[in-house]
Design a protein around this motif. Structure first.
Motif, short mmCIF file in Angstrom:
data_model
loop_
_atom_site.label_atom_id
_atom_site.label_comp_id
_atom_site.label_asym_id
_atom_site.label_seq_id
_atom_site.Cartn_x
_atom_site.Cartn_y
_atom_site.Cartn_z
N GLU A 111 21.66 -5.89 24.37
CA GLU A 111 21.11 -4.98 25.47
C GLU A 111 19.84 -4.92 26.76
OE1 GLU A 111 21.33 -1.02 24.63
OE2 GLU A 111 23.91 -1.01 23.25
N ALA A 112 18.96 -6.08 26.21
CA ALA A 112 17.68 -6.33 26.82
C ALA A 112 18.68 -6.86 27.99
CB ALA A 112 16.57 -6.09 25.78
N GLU A 113 19.29 -8.43 27.50
CA GLU A 113 19.36 -8.79 28.23
C GLU A 113 20.05 -7.75 29.27
OE1 GLU A 113 22.12 -12.47 29.91
OE2 GLU A 113 21.59 -12.59 27.16
N ALA A 114 21.43 -6.77 29.28
CA ALA A 114 22.09 -6.49 30.25
C ALA A 114 21.08 -5.49 31.39
CB ALA A 114 23.47 -5.49 29.44
N ALA A 115 20.53 -5.10 30.39
CA ALA A 115 19.37 -4.10 30.76
C ALA A 115 18.70 -5.43 32.07
CB ALA A 115 18.21 -3.12 29.99
N GLU A 116 17.87 -6.06 31.73
CA GLU A 116 17.28 -6.77 32.78
C GLU A 116 18.28 -7.28 33.99
OE1 GLU A 116 14.67 -11.00 33.11
OE2 GLU A 116 14.71 -9.26 31.05
N VAL A 117 19.41 -7.47 33.61
CA VAL A 117 19.76 -7.49 35.24
C VAL A 117 20.37 -6.85 36.87
CG1 VAL A 117 22.73 -8.13 35.49
CG2 VAL A 117 21.72 -9.21 33.53
N CYS A 118 20.64 -5.56 35.05
CA CYS A 118 21.05 -4.11 35.84
C CYS A 118 19.94 -3.57 36.59
CB CYS A 118 22.04 -3.14 35.40
SG CYS A 118 21.36 -2.23 34.37
N PHE A 119 19.09 -3.52 35.64
CA PHE A 119 17.65 -3.05 36.20
C PHE A 119 16.50 -3.60 37.08
CE2 PHE A 119 18.89 -0.11 32.49
CZ PHE A 119 19.54 0.53 32.85
N LYS A 120 16.31 -4.52 36.56
CA LYS A 120 15.73 -6.10 37.05
C LYS A 120 16.20 -6.64 38.54
CE LYS A 120 11.92 -8.90 36.12
NZ LYS A 120 11.24 -9.91 34.63
N ASN A 121 17.07 -6.93 37.87
CA ASN A 121 17.57 -8.17 39.18
C ASN A 121 17.86 -6.90 40.03
OD1 ASN A 121 16.66 -9.42 36.84
ND2 ASN A 121 19.46 -10.65 36.93
N PHE A 122 18.15 -5.64 39.83
CA PHE A 122 19.01 -5.27 41.26
C PHE A 122 18.80 -3.82 41.33
CE2 PHE A 122 22.88 -7.74 39.70
CZ PHE A 122 22.35 -8.94 40.74
#
Length: 192
Positions: A111-122
């Motif tokens: 989930e940390a990776e999924a969160a990084e994609v949407c919150f940090k990357n986008f």
């Protein structure tokens, strides 16, 4: 005297226990306001958080753009489009609600990776919910209700426009972002 105190303590503890059970039962059964459409009678975990969100509180009588997401999908750039819609219409009564899903085998296992994609990357600021199945017999009840009104998502980033009464009024495939006219019609029909 000592036995009397023990009995009194036991009776008091037992009373508190039953009172706690009674309160818990009331909260779980009656935690959704009558005005909240049944489609939102769920509590779901926020993505990469221990925070539980009552969907009635999140949607709060507003129009909703519901979308199932996956961080390893070719459509992840749509997070940017969805965030732009959120920013443009949030003050007019549109709630963008993203739900992470691995139903098409493209969500990060962590989930940390999924969160990084949407919150940090986008830069996503709209509500994102933790990973759940969105199709078939194991689908989360939110998506079972959506499917009963429309259909299950055919792929990641399938989008549903839901009016304040909890009715799906429009859907978009993974290839399309709801256009401005559809959003405006949804908001104006809701009086927003």
């Amino acid at each position: 005297m000592r036995n009397s105190l023990k009995q009194l303590f036991f009776i008091g503890a037992l009373s508190l226990t039953f009172a706690g059970i009674s309160v818990q039962a009331e909260e779980s059964e009656g935690s959704y306001p009558e005005s909240c459409p049944e489609i939102y009678h769920h509590t779901m975990k926020q993505l990469h958080s221990s925070k539980m969100l009552n969907l009635c509180d999140v949607t709060d009588g507003k129009s909703v753009l519901l979308v199932n997401t996956a961080s390893h999908c070719g459509f992840t750039d749509q997070f940017g489009d969805l965030e732009a819609i959120h920013e443009k219409y949030k003050d007019r009564g549109l709630v963008v609600l993203g739900v992470s899903s691995d139903s098409f085998n493209q969500e990060a296992k962590d989930e940390a990776e999924a969160a990084e994609v949407c919150f940090k990357n986008f830069g996503v600021t709209f509500t994102m919910l933790s990973t759940v199945p969105v199709k078939g017999e194991n689908a989360h009840p939110l998506f079972k209700e959506v499917a009963s009104q429309d259909q299950y998502p055919r792929w990641n980033f399938y989008k549903y426009m839901i009016n304040p009464e909890g009715k799906v009024v429009h859907s978009n495939s993974s290839f399309r972002i709801p256009d401005e006219e559809v959003i405006e019609n949804l908001l104006s029909s809701a009086g927003l």
